[in-house]
Design a protein around this motif. Structure first.
Motif, mmCIF file in Angstrom:
data_model
loop_
_atom_site.group_PDB
_atom_site.id
_atom_site.type_symbol
_atom_site.label_atom_id
_atom_site.label_comp_id
_atom_site.label_asym_id
_atom_site.label_seq_id
_atom_site.Cartn_x
_atom_site.Cartn_y
_atom_site.Cartn_z
ATOM 1 N N SER A 73 0.845 -1.189 0.000
ATOM 2 C CA SER A 73 0.000 0.000 0.000
ATOM 3 C C SER A 73 0.881 1.239 0.000
ATOM 4 O O SER A 73 1.925 1.272 0.649
ATOM 5 C CB SER A 73 -0.946 0.022 1.205
ATOM 6 O OG SER A 73 -0.222 0.059 2.402
ATOM 7 N N ARG A 75 1.036 4.858 1.159
ATOM 8 C CA ARG A 75 0.390 5.718 2.152
ATOM 9 C C ARG A 75 0.374 7.169 1.701
ATOM 10 O O ARG A 75 -0.574 7.905 1.952
ATOM 11 C CB ARG A 75 1.139 5.579 3.475
ATOM 12 C CG ARG A 75 0.525 6.353 4.577
ATOM 13 C CD ARG A 75 1.156 6.009 5.896
ATOM 14 N NE ARG A 75 0.577 6.859 6.907
ATOM 15 C CZ ARG A 75 1.142 7.135 8.040
ATOM 16 N NH1 ARG A 75 2.298 6.604 8.340
ATOM 17 N NH2 ARG A 75 0.564 7.918 8.906
ATOM 18 N N CYS A 88 5.442 3.866 1.644
ATOM 19 C CA CYS A 88 4.707 2.606 1.452
ATOM 20 C C CYS A 88 4.817 1.708 2.671
ATOM 21 O O CYS A 88 5.692 1.886 3.525
ATOM 22 C CB CYS A 88 5.290 1.834 0.277
ATOM 23 S SG CYS A 88 5.205 2.663 -1.309
ATOM 24 N N SER A 89 3.944 0.724 2.684
ATOM 25 C CA SER A 89 4.091 -0.388 3.611
ATOM 26 C C SER A 89 3.785 -1.653 2.826
ATOM 27 O O SER A 89 3.027 -1.633 1.859
ATOM 28 C CB SER A 89 3.183 -0.245 4.832
ATOM 29 O OG SER A 89 1.839 -0.284 4.449
ATOM 30 N N ALA A 90 4.421 -2.733 3.252
ATOM 31 C CA ALA A 90 4.230 -4.002 2.557
ATOM 32 C C ALA A 90 4.308 -5.148 3.553
ATOM 33 O O ALA A 90 4.974 -5.056 4.583
ATOM 34 C CB ALA A 90 5.301 -4.188 1.481
ATOM 35 N N ARG A 91 3.599 -6.204 3.225
ATOM 36 C CA ARG A 91 3.748 -7.460 3.954
ATOM 37 C C ARG A 91 4.397 -8.434 2.985
ATOM 38 O O ARG A 91 3.892 -8.672 1.897
ATOM 39 C CB ARG A 91 2.421 -8.024 4.434
ATOM 40 C CG ARG A 91 2.615 -9.468 4.973
ATOM 41 C CD ARG A 91 1.491 -9.953 5.795
ATOM 42 N NE ARG A 91 1.529 -9.229 7.056
ATOM 43 C CZ ARG A 91 0.481 -9.079 7.854
ATOM 44 N NH1 ARG A 91 -0.673 -9.608 7.535
ATOM 45 N NH2 ARG A 91 0.587 -8.417 8.973
ATOM 46 N N ASP A 102 6.333 -7.308 8.100
ATOM 47 C CA ASP A 102 5.758 -6.043 7.661
ATOM 48 C C ASP A 102 6.885 -5.024 7.601
ATOM 49 O O ASP A 102 7.646 -4.868 8.564
ATOM 50 C CB ASP A 102 4.676 -5.570 8.642
ATOM 51 C CG ASP A 102 3.449 -6.462 8.593
ATOM 52 O OD1 ASP A 102 2.966 -6.729 7.480
ATOM 53 O OD2 ASP A 102 2.988 -6.895 9.665
ATOM 54 N N VAL A 103 7.000 -4.354 6.472
ATOM 55 C CA VAL A 103 8.089 -3.404 6.260
ATOM 56 C C VAL A 103 7.514 -2.085 5.775
ATOM 57 O O VAL A 103 6.689 -2.062 4.859
ATOM 58 C CB VAL A 103 9.104 -3.936 5.221
ATOM 59 C CG1 VAL A 103 10.194 -2.918 4.951
ATOM 60 C CG2 VAL A 103 9.706 -5.251 5.676
ATOM 61 N N ARG A 104 7.948 -1.020 6.392
ATOM 62 C CA ARG A 104 7.651 0.324 5.883
ATOM 63 C C ARG A 104 8.860 0.765 5.081
ATOM 64 O O ARG A 104 9.996 0.458 5.432
ATOM 65 C CB ARG A 104 7.401 1.291 7.023
ATOM 66 C CG ARG A 104 6.130 0.967 7.758
ATOM 67 C CD ARG A 104 5.831 2.011 8.813
ATOM 68 N NE ARG A 104 4.627 1.622 9.523
ATOM 69 C CZ ARG A 104 4.520 1.644 10.826
ATOM 70 N NH1 ARG A 104 5.511 2.060 11.576
ATOM 71 N NH2 ARG A 104 3.387 1.274 11.397
ATOM 72 N N PRO A 123 14.132 1.125 2.892
ATOM 73 C CA PRO A 123 13.261 0.258 3.686
ATOM 74 C C PRO A 123 13.758 0.118 5.117
ATOM 75 O O PRO A 123 14.861 0.537 5.466
ATOM 76 C CB PRO A 123 13.367 -1.083 2.965
ATOM 77 C CG PRO A 123 14.778 -1.078 2.472
ATOM 78 C CD PRO A 123 15.079 0.365 2.112
ATOM 79 N N ASP A 124 12.941 -0.523 5.916
ATOM 80 C CA ASP A 124 13.326 -0.905 7.273
ATOM 81 C C ASP A 124 14.234 -2.128 7.139
ATOM 82 O O ASP A 124 13.775 -3.260 7.113
ATOM 83 C CB ASP A 124 12.071 -1.225 8.090
ATOM 84 C CG ASP A 124 12.372 -1.643 9.511
ATOM 85 O OD1 ASP A 124 13.553 -1.875 9.845
ATOM 86 O OD2 ASP A 124 11.419 -1.761 10.296
#
Length: 139
Positions: A73, A75, A88-91, A102-104, A123-124
């Motif tokens: 997604s 954001r 963004c965020s992703a699983r 889960d990574v932002r 990324p994280d």
């Protein structure tokens, strides 16, 4: 003559191809050489400098061979002329272990004449390194 995509359109196509795990499609969005800054998939080492389309494709193929994208997604998308920052965020599912992470992240793109000339992925990396077993957090 092909229509030149705007910065917003390039971002939309980039996100759609990322969601589809289309490494070749992402590479086709890029200029012949791209200023590149991104971590490797497990978050341990960063690569910087100029990359060819083939190298960009390889980077994403490695990412998709390590992680399966389950959710993506955006954001926030901030566009200023040819520059865009996408929050963004992703699983992701770690393919080797089936664990999920889960990574932002933020992707910063510079677009000129419809092609990505600069790509920074932020990324994280700790979350990725822990998920792949490269790092551990303290209990």
């Amino acid at each position: 003559m092909d229509k030149v995509l705007s910065t917003v359109e390039v971002v939309q196509v980039f996100l759609a191809r990322l969601a589809a795990q289309d490494a070749a499609g992402i590479a086709r969005l890029c200029a012949p050489t791209v200023e590149w800054e991104a971590p490797d998939p497990n978050g341990v080492c960063w690569t910087t400098g100029l990359r060819t389309r083939r190298e960009v494709e390889s980077q994403f193929l490695t990412l998709f061979a390590t992680f399966g994208l389950e959710r993506l997604s955006a954001r926030q998308v901030i566009v200023d002329g040819g520059d865009a920052a996408v929050v963004c965020s992703a699983r992701w599912r770690v393919l080797a272990s089936a664990s999920r992470v889960d990574v932002r992240f933020v992707v910063v793109l510079s677009v000129h004449l419809g092609e990505i000339e600069q790509c920074w992925q932020l990324p994280d990396t700790l979350a990725a390194a822990v998920a792949t077993g490269v790092a551990r957090t303290r209990a």
